[in-house]
Design a protein around this motif. Structure first.
Motif, PDB file in Angstrom:
ATOM      1  N   PHE A  35      -9.199   4.754  -1.320  1.00 54.06           N
ATOM      2  CA  PHE A  35      -8.700   3.435  -0.993  1.00 54.06           C
ATOM      3  C   PHE A  35      -7.451   3.564  -0.124  1.00 54.06           C
ATOM      4  CE2 PHE A  35     -10.970   3.250  -4.954  1.00 54.06           C
ATOM      5  CZ  PHE A  35     -11.839   2.195  -4.747  1.00 54.06           C
ATOM      6  N   ILE A  36      -7.396   2.747   0.907  1.00 53.47           N
ATOM      7  CA  ILE A  36      -6.263   2.744   1.827  1.00 53.47           C
ATOM      8  C   ILE A  36      -5.363   1.574   1.450  1.00 53.47           C
ATOM      9  CG2 ILE A  36      -5.557   2.595   4.247  1.00 53.47           C
ATOM     10  CD1 ILE A  36      -7.306   5.045   3.593  1.00 53.47           C
ATOM     11  N   ALA A  37      -4.061   1.837   1.381  1.00 56.70           N
ATOM     12  CA  ALA A  37      -3.117   0.778   1.046  1.00 56.70           C
ATOM     13  C   ALA A  37      -1.865   0.912   1.895  1.00 56.70           C
ATOM     14  CB  ALA A  37      -2.740   0.838  -0.438  1.00 56.70           C
ATOM     15  N   THR A 140       5.874  -3.524   8.462  1.00 56.18           N
ATOM     16  CA  THR A 140       4.794  -3.420   7.482  1.00 56.18           C
ATOM     17  C   THR A 140       3.617  -4.286   7.896  1.00 56.18           C
ATOM     18  OG1 THR A 140       6.370  -2.912   5.727  1.00 56.18           O
ATOM     19  CG2 THR A 140       4.205  -3.701   5.034  1.00 56.18           C
ATOM     20  N   LEU A 141       3.897  -5.478   8.405  1.00 55.28           N
ATOM     21  CA  LEU A 141       2.839  -6.360   8.903  1.00 55.28           C
ATOM     22  C   LEU A 141       2.105  -5.707  10.075  1.00 55.28           C
ATOM     23  CD1 LEU A 141       1.422  -9.134   8.892  1.00 55.28           C
ATOM     24  CD2 LEU A 141       3.193  -9.916  10.480  1.00 55.28           C
ATOM     25  N   ARG A 142       2.859  -5.090  10.986  1.00 50.70           N
ATOM     26  CA  ARG A 142       2.227  -4.413  12.130  1.00 50.70           C
ATOM     27  C   ARG A 142       1.342  -3.251  11.671  1.00 50.70           C
ATOM     28  NH1 ARG A 142       6.678  -3.927  16.967  1.00 50.70           N
ATOM     29  NH2 ARG A 142       6.695  -6.143  17.489  1.00 50.70           N
ATOM     30  N   LEU A 143       1.826  -2.503  10.694  1.00 51.95           N
ATOM     31  CA  LEU A 143       1.046  -1.381  10.178  1.00 51.95           C
ATOM     32  C   LEU A 143      -0.238  -1.881   9.528  1.00 51.95           C
ATOM     33  CD1 LEU A 143       0.710   1.627   9.572  1.00 51.95           C
ATOM     34  CD2 LEU A 143       2.185   1.297   7.564  1.00 51.95           C
ATOM     35  N   ALA A 144      -0.145  -2.941   8.747  1.00 53.13           N
ATOM     36  CA  ALA A 144      -1.334  -3.516   8.120  1.00 53.13           C
ATOM     37  C   ALA A 144      -2.321  -3.998   9.176  1.00 53.13           C
ATOM     38  CB  ALA A 144      -0.938  -4.657   7.191  1.00 53.13           C
ATOM     39  N   SER A 145      -1.806  -4.567  10.262  1.00 53.34           N
ATOM     40  CA  SER A 145      -2.676  -5.034  11.351  1.00 53.34           C
ATOM     41  C   SER A 145      -3.356  -3.864  12.044  1.00 53.34           C
ATOM     42  CB  SER A 145      -1.870  -5.829  12.371  1.00 53.34           C
ATOM     43  OG  SER A 145      -1.334  -6.978  11.781  1.00 53.34           O
ATOM     44  N   LEU A 146      -2.657  -2.739  12.165  1.00 50.06           N
ATOM     45  CA  LEU A 146      -3.226  -1.550  12.796  1.00 50.06           C
ATOM     46  C   LEU A 146      -4.377  -0.980  11.985  1.00 50.06           C
ATOM     47  CD1 LEU A 146      -2.978   0.760  14.968  1.00 50.06           C
ATOM     48  CD2 LEU A 146      -1.490   1.908  13.299  1.00 50.06           C
ATOM     49  N   ALA A 148      -6.045  -2.560   9.452  1.00 47.02           N
ATOM     50  CA  ALA A 148      -6.904  -3.602   8.879  1.00 47.02           C
ATOM     51  C   ALA A 148      -8.389  -3.325   9.048  1.00 47.02           C
ATOM     52  CB  ALA A 148      -6.557  -4.944   9.513  1.00 47.02           C
ATOM     53  N   PRO A 149      -9.181  -3.742   8.076  1.00 46.19           N
ATOM     54  CA  PRO A 149      -8.797  -4.433   6.849  1.00 46.19           C
ATOM     55  C   PRO A 149      -8.196  -3.448   5.848  1.00 46.19           C
ATOM     56  CG  PRO A 149     -11.159  -4.095   6.850  1.00 46.19           C
ATOM     57  CD  PRO A 149     -10.635  -3.561   8.162  1.00 46.19           C
TER      58      PRO A 149
END
Length: 189
Positions: A35-37, A140-146, A148-149
């Motif tokens: 799982f990626i988090a 953190t938002l940018r990393l999550a966007s990179l 994603a999902p």
């Protein structure tokens, strides 16, 4: 002289004692259950504190050590976590030095830190809205966007609310961002 507090992860460094699955760190990964988090500082500092107080590796730490979870954090959090631990130590009455040792000796080795300064904004409107509340959450938002999902582990209200679903305060921030009245001091990231 204060009592010496042992590093909980040094005490139970051999995680294979807790479970037969932990004896083979990549066994779960071979089963395809990885799982990626993306992890925010708010969750990480709480996890370090719980590890310190419980004197055992947290479930998140055990999952990262075994390869079940691959944790990613924005690069700036590498130094932000110790600062937040020190700040929280005064309020929550724990040994900041022991918590910082756990961070550097145990967590830093299993987390993937990603430079986010040059990453593009996936959703500029959402990014500006988040920036209006807490610019330190934008990486953190940018990393999550990179990635994603992806699951974002955060207790920080600004990050939890940063979703396409309209929420009261976020909706107002988006409106201000579209008008150009919500600016991110110092740039975005």
């Amino acid at each position: 002289m204060a009592a010496q507090i042992p590093d909980p992860l040094a005490v139970r460094a051999d995680l294979s004692v807790a479970s037969p699955w932990l004896a083979y760190p990549s066994a779960l990964g071979r089963l395809g259950e990885v799982f990626i988090a993306v992890i925010d500082t708010s969750v990480m500092t709480t996890d370090v504190i719980n590890t310190l107080k419980g004197r055992l590796p947290s479930p998140l730490m055990a999952a990262m050590r075994t390869g079940l979870v691959r944790g990613f954090m924005a690069h700036h959090t590498w130094a932000e976590v110790p600062r937040v631990l020190t700040k929280r130590a005064g309020r929550e009455k724990f040994d900041a030095g022991a918590a910082e040792r756990i961070w550097w000796r145990s967590y830093v080795d299993v987390i993937h830190f990603v430079p986010t300064g040059s990453l593009p904004a996936a959703d500029p409107t959402l990014e500006r809205a988040l920036c209006a509340h807490d610019a330190s959450d934008v990486p953190t938002l940018r990393l999550a966007s990179l990635i994603a999902p992806v699951v974002v582990l955060a207790t920080d209200r600004d990050l939890r609310d940063a979703s396409p679903a309209p929420h009261g305060q976020l909706r107002d921030s988006r409106r201000r961002a579209r008008r150009g009245t919500a600016a991110c001091p110092g740039g975005l990231g």
